[in-house]
Enzyme design. Structure first.
Site, short mmCIF file in Angstrom:
data_model
loop_
_atom_site.label_atom_id
_atom_site.label_comp_id
_atom_site.label_asym_id
_atom_site.label_seq_id
_atom_site.Cartn_x
_atom_site.Cartn_y
_atom_site.Cartn_z
CD GLU A 1 0.73 -4.81 5.85
OE1 GLU A 1 0.39 -3.81 5.21
OE2 GLU A 1 0.89 -4.79 7.10
CE1 TYR B 1 -4.70 -3.39 6.68
CE2 TYR B 1 -5.19 -5.30 8.06
CZ TYR B 1 -4.29 -4.35 7.59
OH TYR B 1 -2.99 -4.35 8.03
CD GLU C 1 -4.07 5.45 4.34
OE1 GLU C 1 -3.54 6.13 5.26
OE2 GLU C 1 -4.87 4.53 4.55
CD GLU D 1 -3.11 5.67 11.30
OE1 GLU D 1 -2.79 4.98 10.31
OE2 GLU D 1 -4.27 5.85 11.66
CG ASP E 1 9.51 -2.24 9.71
OD1 ASP E 1 9.52 -1.28 8.90
OD2 ASP E 1 9.35 -2.09 10.94
CG MET E 2 8.10 0.77 5.53
SD MET E 2 6.91 1.97 4.91
CE MET E 2 5.36 1.20 5.27
CG PHE F 1 -8.74 1.07 6.14
CD1 PHE F 1 -9.03 2.03 7.07
CD2 PHE F 1 -7.60 0.27 6.33
CE1 PHE F 1 -8.23 2.18 8.17
CE2 PHE F 1 -6.81 0.41 7.42
CZ PHE F 1 -7.12 1.37 8.35
CE LYS G 1 -7.26 4.62 1.78
NZ LYS G 1 -6.96 3.92 3.03
CE1 TYR G 2 -7.53 1.89 -0.43
CE2 TYR G 2 -9.86 2.07 0.11
CZ TYR G 2 -8.58 1.73 0.47
OH TYR G 2 -8.31 1.24 1.71
C1 LIG Z 1 -3.53 2.57 7.18
S1 LIG Z 1 -3.14 0.97 6.68
C2 LIG Z 1 -3.38 1.09 4.93
C3 LIG Z 1 -3.51 -0.22 4.27
C4 LIG Z 1 -3.80 -0.17 2.78
N1 LIG Z 1 -2.72 0.45 2.06
C5 LIG Z 1 -5.11 0.51 2.50
O1 LIG Z 1 -5.08 1.65 2.04
O2 LIG Z 1 -6.16 -0.08 2.73
C6 LIG Z 1 -1.39 0.98 6.84
C7 LIG Z 1 -0.78 -0.36 6.59
O3 LIG Z 1 0.61 -0.20 6.67
C8 LIG Z 1 1.18 -1.28 7.39
N2 LIG Z 1 2.43 -0.80 7.94
C9 LIG Z 1 2.60 0.20 8.84
N3 LIG Z 1 3.88 0.40 9.09
C10 LIG Z 1 4.58 -0.50 8.34
C11 LIG Z 1 5.94 -0.78 8.19
N4 LIG Z 1 6.86 -0.10 8.87
N5 LIG Z 1 6.28 -1.75 7.32
C12 LIG Z 1 5.34 -2.44 6.63
N6 LIG Z 1 4.02 -2.21 6.74
C13 LIG Z 1 3.64 -1.26 7.59
C14 LIG Z 1 0.14 -1.64 8.40
O4 LIG Z 1 0.28 -2.97 8.86
C15 LIG Z 1 -1.13 -1.42 7.59
O5 LIG Z 1 -1.48 -2.59 6.90
#
Ligand SMILES: C[S@@+](CC[C@H](N)C(=O)[O-])C[C@H]1O[C@@H](n2cnc3c(N)ncnc32)[C@H](O)[C@@H]1O
Length: 642
Positions: free
Chosen positions: A382, A316, A425, A434, A409-410, A319, A325-326
């Site tokens: 998250e 993290y 993202e 991903e 889980d979303m 990133f 990106k942000y």
């Molecule tokens: C690529 S990271 C981006 C994190 C943050 N948004 C950033 O830009 O720094 C993707 C994030 O999505 C979370 N994630 C992936 N699939 C998910 C799901 N189905 N439900 C909740 N969170 C999820 C991962 O744990 C991770 O923290």
């Protein structure tokens, strides 16, 4: 202007006179500021063993004793002991002729080659300089291949002139073709590298660029290619300088070759190596991406699986260092907020950041709302329990009541209200790798029917790639699984055989699937893809694999891209992806190359399969001449867990 951040370049020397005294040569090379010297292993007199006509009996006996493995005579050797071993590259005699039509010369050449190698390996020389292949070189390739197979740590630098100067221009391609054949005969051995010798005239850029995909360990600069500046010092032409600077990125050693044509004797021989170091010092400062990627060039990394795995804190943190990106996300949220509600309205816009990680997109959404002067209510969802701890800290210390944090889980979350804007993202280097499509399919049930998804779409691109370096890295694993796995790589030693083309895209929200009573998709077939793209290959090259990139529309004209032509400047969150081929394919110029790609799915995983087919059209006839098998069938070697 001088750049102190560039590493010191190694500059050695190669003299044309063969019979030198090692100690004297080392002293003079050191005195003239060189880091190493390429010295012949044996004296020219040793050549006597090649002679096919040995007249008297005594000579015949001596020859046979030598053939039976009698040690070198001390006087046959230039490099006689390991005193200067760290300073030396051993040179194999130019006169060995492994493809002679004379049986005795051919046999004795091989014995001489083996004897010189064996002595060099015994001394512990780390590099051996070997002659350029001549017109027929199969026996040379076979002999060297055998040595390569037995070599533990000695690398071979094969002298390859960039142009055959006897027939310049017409043969621009020829040397590369010759090299390519040679290393193919030697099974692309990773210890076989190039010492690329520059010529007075350099070929066109397309021919120069193909060398960047090759394992260049040394660059030879003959003194004859240098011009003279007003003060009488040696300098290179603009074209040579440009090429040398590009080569410096690959960190080869440079070798000043004293070809006895020096026009700069007044200023001293050291002037050549000083000039090479001067070019190196005046290389431009690495840009942000180069600084970030330093040490990662051509390094194979496994793509992240943020859905199946829980990312680590350091991931993290990397990133979050991205300066671009942000900012792009903040801009996208800002414009979406402006479009969503009028300034005078008091309405609250609901923003849901799904896959919030440690919260940078939440912070940026708050900033965008402040800038846009709009009221927002934010949810941060998250599923990584460790990242969720940081979200709790952020809520209590920074965000306060404006943000509701949700662990889970979303795809399964039952939201208390619907969102105006869904921010995520979940993108990989290949766009969808991903599993952004699958995650957002589950999250869109709590997006209002006219709600906005940021990103709103992403497209995937591929291009045919040549890189013996990457191929060797993959083949070092010696198994099928690694050839059927994609890798995230910061490309350096690669050449694209054609420009990237789009293979597919995803859009959000997606109205194209059937939902169950929980409003989740009943299956994942709507997220499978199949694409065939055709590339016209102008110049011949070896196809080692396929490069992958993505381009995303965050909101309207706010886009984010890792495609070379449209790359978001300064963004380093994603390197390209590389899909290897199990067997490299030689693509002839003017070929047509079809690449086939699939995104496939079961209830538990998503995977890619890929294959290629090269053909050539002569007159009205098109003939396929090279194809791969379909790699990663059924996701047997690599897949992404749902
Ligand atoms: C690529 S990271 C981006 C994190 C943050 N948004 C950033 O830009 O720094 C993707 C994030 O999505 C979370 N994630 C992936 N699939 C998910 C799901 N189905 N439900 C909740 N969170 C999820 C991962 O744990 C991770 O923290």
């Amino acid at each position: 202007m001088s750049n102190n951040n560039v590493p010191r370049v190694a500059v050695g020397v190669l003299y044309s006179q063969e019979d030198r005294d090692t100690a004297l040569s080392v002293t003079s090379a050191k005195e003239t500021g060189h880091d190493f010297i390429i010295l012949p292993i044996t004296h020219s007199d040793y050549k006597r063993f090649l002679f096919d006509k040995v007249e008297d009996n005594k000579e015949k006996r001596l020859m046979e004793e030598w053939r039976n493995g009698k040690p070198f005579l001390k006087n046959d050797l230039i490099i006689q002991n390991n005193e200067h071993v760290d300073y030396l590259v051993g040179k194999i005699s130019d006169w060995i002729d492994l493809d002679s039509s004379n049986h005795q010369v051919r046999t004795n050449s091989e014995i001489a080659l083996n004897q010189q190698f064996s002595w060099a390996a015994h001394l512990g020389l780390t590099a051996i300089f070997v002659p350029t292949p001549t017109n027929s070189f199969l026996n040379y390739a076979r002999s060297l291949n055998k040595i390569l197979g037995n070599s533990t740590y000695t690398h071979i630098w094969m002298r390859i002139p960039i142009i055959n100067e006897d027939t310049p221009y017409s043969n621009d391609i020829e040397m590369w073709e010759k090299w390519n054949k040679f290393r193919t005969f030697c099974e692309n051995h990773h210890k076989l590298s190039i010492a690329l010798e520059l010529s007075v005239n350099l070929p066109d850029d397309v021919y120069l660029e193909r060398w960047f995909a090759e394992p260049i360990k040394a660059v030879i600069l003959p003194t004859k290619i240098f011009l003279t500046n007003v003060k009488g010092y040696p300098v290179l032409s603009k074209k040579h300088q440009g090429f040398v600077k590009k080569l410096m990125k690959y960190k080869p050693s440079f070798v000043v070759f004293d070809d006895m044509t020096s026009k700069h004797q007044d200023v001293g021989f050291a002037a050549y190596q000083e000039y090479v170091r001067h070019i190196n010092r005046t290389m431009p400062e690495p840009n942000q991406i180069e600084q970030f990627g330093n040490g990662y060039q051509d390094f194979l990394q496994s793509p992240l699986q943020p859905l199946m795995d829980n990312l680590e804190s350091s991931t993290y943190e990397i990133f979050e260092k991205d300066p671009v990106k942000y900012a792009l996300y903040e801009k996208a949220v800002y414009y979406a907020l402006l479009d969503r509600v009028a300034l005078e309205s008091n309405e609250i816009t609901v923003i849901m950041v799904v896959g919030a990680g440690r919260g940078p997109l939440v912070t940026r959404s708050i900033k965008a709302a402040e800038k846009a002067n709009r009221k927002v209510r934010i949810y941060a969802v998250e599923k990584n329990p460790n990242a969720f701890v940081i979200l709790q800290n952020m809520k209590s210390e920074v965000w306060g009541d404006k943000v509701t944090i949700v662990f889970g889980d979303m795809r399964k979350w039952k939201a208390p209200e619907k969102a105006d804007i869904l921010v995520s993202e979940l993108l990989g280097s290949f766009g969808d790798n991903e599993l952004s499509p699958e995650c957002l399919d589950g999250a869109q049930k709590y997006l209002k029917p006219d709600g906005i998804s940021i990103p709103s779409s992403y497209r995937t691109f591929i291009s045919p790639l040549s890189s013996s370096k990457l191929y060797n890295e993959v083949s070092a694993y010696k198994d099928l699984v690694h050839f059927e796995t994609p890798y995230v790589v910061m490309f350096q030693s690669v050449t694209e055989l054609a420009k990237p083309q789009e293979i597919w895209q995803f859009e959000h929200p997606n109205g194209s699937f059937v939902i169950d009573e929980e409003e989740n998709p009943v299956n994942n077939y709507h997220n499978t893809r199949y694409s065939k793209v055709t590339f016209n290959i102008t110049n011949s090259g070896i196809l080692h694999g396929i490069a992958g990139y993505f381009e995303s529309v965050l909101y309207k004209d706010v886009t984010m891209s890792i495609l070379p032509a449209t790359h978001s400047e300064g963004m380093f969150s994603w390197f390209p992806i590389f899909f290897p081929l199990k067997v490299p394919i030689y693509i002839t110029s003017n070929s047509t190359l079809n690449i086939y790609f699939w995104r496939l799915t079961s209830s538990k995983k998503v995977w890619y399969e890929w294959c290629v087919d090269a053909s050539l059209t002569v007159g009205s006839e098109t003939k396929s001449y090279g194809s791969s098998n379909i790699q990663n069938v059924g996701g047997r070697s690599s897949w992404i867990g749902l």
